[in-house]
Design an enzyme around this catalytic site. Structure first.
Site, mmCIF file in Angstrom:
data_model
loop_
_atom_site.group_PDB
_atom_site.id
_atom_site.type_symbol
_atom_site.label_atom_id
_atom_site.label_comp_id
_atom_site.label_asym_id
_atom_site.label_seq_id
_atom_site.Cartn_x
_atom_site.Cartn_y
_atom_site.Cartn_z
ATOM 1 N N CYS A 233 0.778 -1.165 0.065
ATOM 2 C CA CYS A 233 -0.097 -0.104 0.233
ATOM 3 C C CYS A 233 0.756 1.339 0.109
ATOM 4 O O CYS A 233 0.323 2.131 -0.951
ATOM 5 C CB CYS A 233 -0.997 0.141 1.264
ATOM 6 S SG CYS A 233 -0.305 -0.225 2.655
ATOM 7 N N HIS B 16 0.161 7.380 5.120
ATOM 8 C CA HIS B 16 1.153 6.361 5.050
ATOM 9 C C HIS B 16 2.187 6.418 4.425
ATOM 10 O O HIS B 16 2.744 5.428 3.543
ATOM 11 C CB HIS B 16 0.320 4.967 4.883
ATOM 12 C CG HIS B 16 0.792 3.852 5.315
ATOM 13 N ND1 HIS B 16 0.591 2.461 4.786
ATOM 14 C CD2 HIS B 16 1.531 3.445 6.492
ATOM 15 C CE1 HIS B 16 1.125 1.501 5.586
ATOM 16 N NE2 HIS B 16 1.658 2.292 6.539
#
Length: 138
Positions: free
Chosen positions: A25, A83
């Site tokens: 991700c 992130h």
């Protein structure tokens, strides 16, 4: 079935035919936001957390938010899982064990090298999703 609005959207859209991603991700998120492979950022494996004390973006790399603002006068916002790293204000990580409660961290300031520093006007993000603390929105 007649769908004139959908047909108009399709006829005025762009079709991307050469898209790349990774099975992870954080590197894929950086690739989407920067238009570059993850190894062109600060770390070939991607930047995952605030504890790394850096952003995956480096130097003069532009994000899609900056391109949209420069080319089309868009207002931009990043919402959700960031992130891809940042630094805790005011000077970076001082206490990895107490990211949210350390007296050395000033959460009244925006993240250093976070969404605002790569072109987003506003943000409401979680730094790491549900993988690890801090479980908070900034």
């Amino acid at each position: 079935v007649s769908m004139p609005n959908i047909d108009a959207l399709v006829s005025n859209s762009v079709l991307f035919t050469d898209v790349h991603s990774t099975p992870l991700c954080a590197p894929s998120r950086y690739m989407l936001l920067s238009g570059m492979y993850q190894h062109r950022g600060r770390s070939a494996k991607g930047t995952w957390s605030l504890a790394e004390n850096k952003s995956q973006f480096k130097g003069k790399q532009k994000s899609i938010a900056e391109v949209l603002k420069d080319g089309g006068n868009y207002n931009t916002m990043m919402a959700g899982k960031w992130h891809i790293g940042a630094k805790i204000p005011p000077t970076g990580v001082q206490d990895k064990e107490r990211l949210l409660s350390s007296p050395f961290h000033d959460w009244s300031l925006q993240l250093i090298d976070g969404p605002q520093e790569v072109g987003f006007d506003h943000s409401y993000i979680t730094a790491e999703g549900i993988q690890r603390a801090p479980y908070a929105f900034f």
